[in-house]
Design an enzyme around this catalytic site. Structure first.
Site, PDB file in Angstrom:
ATOM      1  N   HIS A  29       0.704  -1.298  -0.010  1.00 20.47           N
ATOM      2  CA  HIS A  29      -0.077  -0.033   0.069  1.00 20.47           C
ATOM      3  C   HIS A  29       0.886   1.250  -0.069  1.00 20.47           C
ATOM      4  O   HIS A  29       0.601   2.165  -0.835  1.00 20.47           O
ATOM      5  CB  HIS A  29      -0.811   0.010   1.331  1.00 20.47           C
ATOM      6  CG  HIS A  29      -1.965  -1.167   1.080  1.00 20.47           C
ATOM      7  ND1 HIS A  29      -3.309  -0.825   0.764  1.00 20.47           N
ATOM      8  CD2 HIS A  29      -1.914  -2.407   1.296  1.00 20.47           C
ATOM      9  CE1 HIS A  29      -3.886  -2.073   0.792  1.00 20.47           C
ATOM     10  NE2 HIS A  29      -3.125  -3.113   1.159  1.00 20.47           N
ATOM     11  N   ASP A 131      -6.086   5.669   1.108  1.00 22.28           N
ATOM     12  CA  ASP A 131      -5.956   4.357   0.908  1.00 22.28           C
ATOM     13  C   ASP A 131      -7.271   3.640   0.864  1.00 22.28           C
ATOM     14  O   ASP A 131      -8.378   3.908   1.682  1.00 22.28           O
ATOM     15  CB  ASP A 131      -5.337   3.653   1.893  1.00 22.28           C
ATOM     16  CG  ASP A 131      -5.054   2.267   1.441  1.00 22.28           C
ATOM     17  OD1 ASP A 131      -3.980   2.003   0.951  1.00 22.28           O
ATOM     18  OD2 ASP A 131      -5.583   1.190   1.961  1.00 22.28           O
TER      19      ASP A 131
END
Ligand code: UDP
Ligand code: UDP
Length: 498
Positions: A29, A131
């Site tokens: 991520h 995210d």
């Protein structure tokens, strides 16, 4: 409204465009966020962008904290780091032991604390890119701010996986009937039909956690999907050369919700590629690796890695070693025995592989237990094939360097990514091999079979040619005046209006 600040003398400077970035846990991520940041910072637009990077401490892995420091040192003037303090999470309230998932959950549950942090940013940002794992909980925060903040998520997997993320709540609703409503597993059919997504996603490719009702993973998807319409856009590290069909379906209004709303625009801002700031300076292991690769013939080495957070079982690791020997090819193998690198560093030696296999492996390849610079390895002329778990970043890196892939997905989204690899012709997928989780962890693919597949991969001229074609597409997309630049310009123009 943006403030006009006076520069030297009486000239007025144009205000900066300020963008806030909020990644979540894990290299899979963090890495794409920082690569996106580098792309935004590298563009020669006027005035230059200013970024705020919101981070949480401590990071789960050492690799993450090290990458954040290297990124910040590379852009000292244009990036401000803001530390986001999390509420403590009681692990007994979360149905998972995975430290990365616990961290995702801790950030989700602390999301409301972002309000004072975002309110304090000056000048107020023109956009927030955050995210995907924080999708729903950040939305009320944005609505509570004293200024208007357009919100985007960075979806850290494939466009194909995004189509599942966006449609999951609809698919579940259609699968539930009065007769099966109390069943703990969700009764999907053999394939999950999503309009425009071809071929449809087989149920066997969906993470087991998405097939169980009330799992952490399933609940997050159910909560997030219907709220996508509140976003200004979704950024995905992909490009037409890999996922033309899925992108057209997503942006062509084919994937819609039951309530009649379509999706927000999807921006394919890939390919994201390894950046200068990621390089480890003065690293002896890295020099040794490079020297070894320099001595090998073009395209002769197979690189084996299952990403930053997937540890194979001891039995499976031994069979991979055996398979590499049987394949007859030279190899560079990154062995990972623990989910989190902090634990790995406490262990010594190659105990899992065993002395006997280590002896056979000697002279044929390199076995590495530390973090490697995957970008540099895939870009080396000696590397001709990649045995990969198909974490999405790895797939895009393989495409960027035109390295053909033997897909061996292990968890989560990886089978769906393997389907992309298979369909676009970047590689082959060993479909019958088991993947991780539950009882499957006891199933082991034997060395013979692994060796045969590696041979098939390394000897396939058709795959070599197709991988090279995809690399050309990737380079064209990322070149001056290419699609990636156009996408980024479209976004920045939107942000400038704020
Ligand atoms: N990576 C690396 N060196 C390693 C292990 C991983 O550079 O030793 C990088 C890899 O290049 C990729 C990221 O870490 O950019 C891993 O992301 P991916 O989506 O491939 O898989 P994940 O680790 O999230 O399962
Ligand atoms: N897992 C892992 N590496 C990954 C993803 C998951 O080792 O890249 C492990 C982790 O322990 C997790 C379990 O697999 O709890 C099941 O996760 P799944 O793949 O179903 O979902 P994910 O965690 O990948 O979203």
């Amino acid at each position: 409204p943006p403030k006009m600040t006076s520069g030297s003398g009486s000239l007025l400077r144009t205000p900066e465009t300020h963008v806030a970035l909020f990644p979540s846990a894990g290299m899979g991520h963090l890495t794409p966020f920082l690569r996106l940041a580098a792309l935004l910072l590298a563009r020669n637009h006027c005035p230059p962008l200013k970024l705020t990077l919101i981070t949480t401490h401590p990071t789960v892995s050492l690799a993450e904290s090290s990458l954040i420091s290297r990124f910040l040192s590379a852009f000292p003037d244009r990036v401000t780091q803001m530390d986001f303090h999390l509420l403590p999470l009681d692990p007994s309230t979360v149905n998972s032991t995975d430290p990365f998932w616990l961290k995702f959950e801790a950030i989700r549950r602390s999301a409301h604390l972002l309000t004072p942090l975002l309110s304090s940013l000056s000048p107020p940002p023109s956009a927030l890119i955050y995210d995907v794992s924080l999708m729903a909980p950040v939305l009320p925060v944005i609505q509570s701010l004293p200024y208007h903040l357009p919100a985007y998520i960075l979806f850290t997997s494939s466009a194909r996986m995004f189509s599942l993320f966006a449609s999951y709540h609809n698919l579940v609703a259609s699968a539930l009937t009065p007769a099966n409503i109390n069943n703990p597993t969700i009764q999907f059919g053999d394939v999950l039909e999503i309009p425009g997504i071809f071929p449809p996603i087989p149920r066997s490719s969906v993470s087991p956690l998405l097939l169980i009702r009330n799992s952490l993973f399933s609940n997050i998807f159910l909560e997030d999907g219907p709220k996508l319409k509140n976003l200004n856009g979704v950024l995905i590290n992909t490009f037409e050369g890999l996922e033309a069909e899925a992108l057209h379906a997503l942006n062509g209004g084919k994937v819609t919700f039951n309530d009649g709303f379509g999706l927000p625009p999807v921006f394919p801002v890939g390919p994201f590629v390894p950046c200068e700031f990621e390089k480890l300076q003065g690293d002896d292991d890295r020099d040794q690796l490079r020297n070894w690769l320099d001595d090998q013939h073009d395209g002769s080495v197979v690189y084996v890695s299952f990403g930053s957070r997937t540890a194979l079982s001891g039995d499976q690791i031994r069979e991979v070693g055996d398979g590499l020997v049987k394949s007859g090819f030279r190899f560079l193998w990154v062995v990972k025995e623990k989910l989190v690198d902090r634990e790995e560093e406490e262990e010594e030696g190659n105990l899992v592989i065993g002395h006997e296999i280590m002896e056979k492996l000697k002279g044929r390849g390199l076995v590495v237990k530390s973090w490697v610079e995957q970008g540099e390895i895939l870009g080396h002329r000696a590397v001709g094939g990649f045995v990969s778990h198909c974490g999405w970043n790895s797939v895009v890196e393989a495409a960027w360097h035109g390295v053909r892939v033997l897909a061996w997905p292990q968890h989560g989204d990886q089978k769906i990514n393997a389907e992309v690899v298979d369909r676009c012709g970047l590689g082959v997928w060993a479909k019958t091999w088991p993947w991780g989780g539950g009882e499957n962890d006891k199933l082991v693919v034997n060395g013979e079979e692994i060796g045969d597949k590696i041979k098939e991969l390394m000897q396939s001229e058709a795959l070599r040619v197709q991988a090279a074609r995809i690399e050309q597409e990737a380079k064209k997309t990322a070149g001056v005046g290419g699609c990636r630049e156009k996408m980024l310009k479209r976004l920045i123009d939107e942000w400038k209006k704020n």
